[in-house]
Write a protein that holds these residues in place. Structure first.
Motif, PDB file in Angstrom:
ATOM      1  N   THR A   1       1.631   1.730   4.986  1.00  0.00           N
ATOM      2  CA  THR A   1       0.454   2.580   4.938  1.00  0.00           C
ATOM      3  C   THR A   1      -0.768   1.687   5.044  1.00  0.00           C
ATOM      4  N   THR A   2      -1.776   2.141   5.751  1.00  0.00           N
ATOM      5  CA  THR A   2      -3.015   1.364   5.844  1.00  0.00           C
ATOM      6  C   THR A   2      -3.656   1.277   4.461  1.00  0.00           C
ATOM      7  N   PRO A   3      -3.872   0.063   3.951  1.00  0.00           N
ATOM      8  CA  PRO A   3      -4.457  -0.065   2.607  1.00  0.00           C
ATOM      9  C   PRO A   3      -5.891   0.458   2.562  1.00  0.00           C
ATOM     10  N   THR A   4      -6.198   1.231   1.549  1.00  0.00           N
ATOM     11  CA  THR A   4      -7.577   1.635   1.305  1.00  0.00           C
ATOM     12  C   THR A   4      -8.328   0.465   0.691  1.00  0.00           C
ATOM     13  N   ALA A   5      -9.643   0.590   0.606  1.00  0.00           N
ATOM     14  CA  ALA A   5     -10.446  -0.449  -0.050  1.00  0.00           C
ATOM     15  C   ALA A   5     -10.009  -0.624  -1.494  1.00  0.00           C
ATOM     16  N   LYS A   6      -9.704   0.487  -2.171  1.00  0.00           N
ATOM     17  CA  LYS A   6      -9.237   0.405  -3.556  1.00  0.00           C
ATOM     18  C   LYS A   6      -7.937  -0.381  -3.648  1.00  0.00           C
ATOM     19  N   THR A   7      -7.002  -0.111  -2.756  1.00  0.00           N
ATOM     20  CA  THR A   7      -5.726  -0.823  -2.763  1.00  0.00           C
ATOM     21  C   THR A   7      -5.923  -2.302  -2.471  1.00  0.00           C
ATOM     22  N   GLN A   8      -6.788  -2.618  -1.524  1.00  0.00           N
ATOM     23  CA  GLN A   8      -7.064  -4.020  -1.227  1.00  0.00           C
ATOM     24  C   GLN A   8      -7.611  -4.742  -2.450  1.00  0.00           C
TER      25      GLN A   8
ATOM     26  N   GLN B   1      -0.106   3.766  -2.877  1.00  0.00           N
ATOM     27  CA  GLN B   1      -0.795   4.981  -2.435  1.00  0.00           C
ATOM     28  C   GLN B   1       0.121   6.197  -2.360  1.00  0.00           C
TER      29      GLN B   1
ATOM     30  N   ALA C   1       0.832  -1.206   0.000  1.00  0.00           N
ATOM     31  CA  ALA C   1       0.000   0.000   0.000  1.00  0.00           C
ATOM     32  C   ALA C   1       0.865   1.254   0.000  1.00  0.00           C
TER      33      ALA C   1
END
Length: 198
Positions: free
Chosen positions: A137-144, A107, A103
């Motif tokens: 970095t905390t993955p966003t829903a898009k990144t997941q 990101q 991420a």
């Protein structure tokens, strides 16, 4: 060229020259190797491109894969020399921190620079077993979703681990290399790769 695909690949890809079938339904659509290379891959995987000259390869990488780091070190001089373009495809499955590290690449406002910085510090971290210094970095829903889709395509191409390299040979066939290869073998592969515009 021992890495050229032939016969049946696992997880739904069939290569029966000159077409490549992707199984999604009972009657999967077929596409040529060329269509797979120029239309399917660029639009269905998310990648970070390094280089703008020479042939293109796709390199699926988990941030915590030591062999991926070795492969990066083999590719980097060829990229710098204008002899190779690598599309790094992030996946995250090896360790609990892989997703957060991938991420950080995806990101970032400057993904390529972030990836390159990561590669300068990941070697010592992997050797010591300490991952504290690695960007996360905390993955966003898009990144997941991106990481999930990339992993599905990697698996459908018949890979079980990383690094996983897809290439197109001069004769148009799609090839794959499971695992890292030596810098010498990578250099030997270059003359056999499809030249394309970027």
């Amino acid at each position: 060229m021992r890495w050229l695909l032939g016969g049946v690949l696992t997880f739904g890809f069939l290569l029966a020259e000159p077409t490549l079938a992707v199984a999604h339904t009972s009657k999967p659509p077929t596409m040529t190797a060329g269509t797979f290379w120029t239309h399917f891959l660029p639009h269905h995987v998310t990648y970070i491109q390094d280089g703008h000259a020479g042939p293109v390869i796709y390199d699926f990488q988990d941030p915590n894969c030591p062999y991926c780091h070795v492969m990066y070190e083999h590719e980097a001089p060829l990229i710098a020399a204008g002899k190779l373009t690598v599309r790094y495809v992030p996946v995250a499955f090896l360790t609990p921190q892989s997703s957060a590290e991938a991420a950080a690449w995806l990101q970032s406002p400057h993904p390529l620079q972030t990836l390159k910085h990561f590669e300068t510090i990941v070697g010592p971290a992997l050797r010591s077993g300490s991952y504290q210094s690695l960007p996360k970095t905390t993955p966003t829903a898009k990144t997941q979703n991106i990481l999930h889709q990339n992993l599905i395509i990697m698996s459908e191409a018949g890979f079980e681990g990383t690094p996983a390299i897809l290439f197109r040979a001069k004769d148009g066939k799609i090839g794959r290399i499971p695992g890292a290869i030596s810098e010498t073998d990578l250099k030997k592969l270059l003359p056999h790769l499809w030249q394309t515009t970027h």
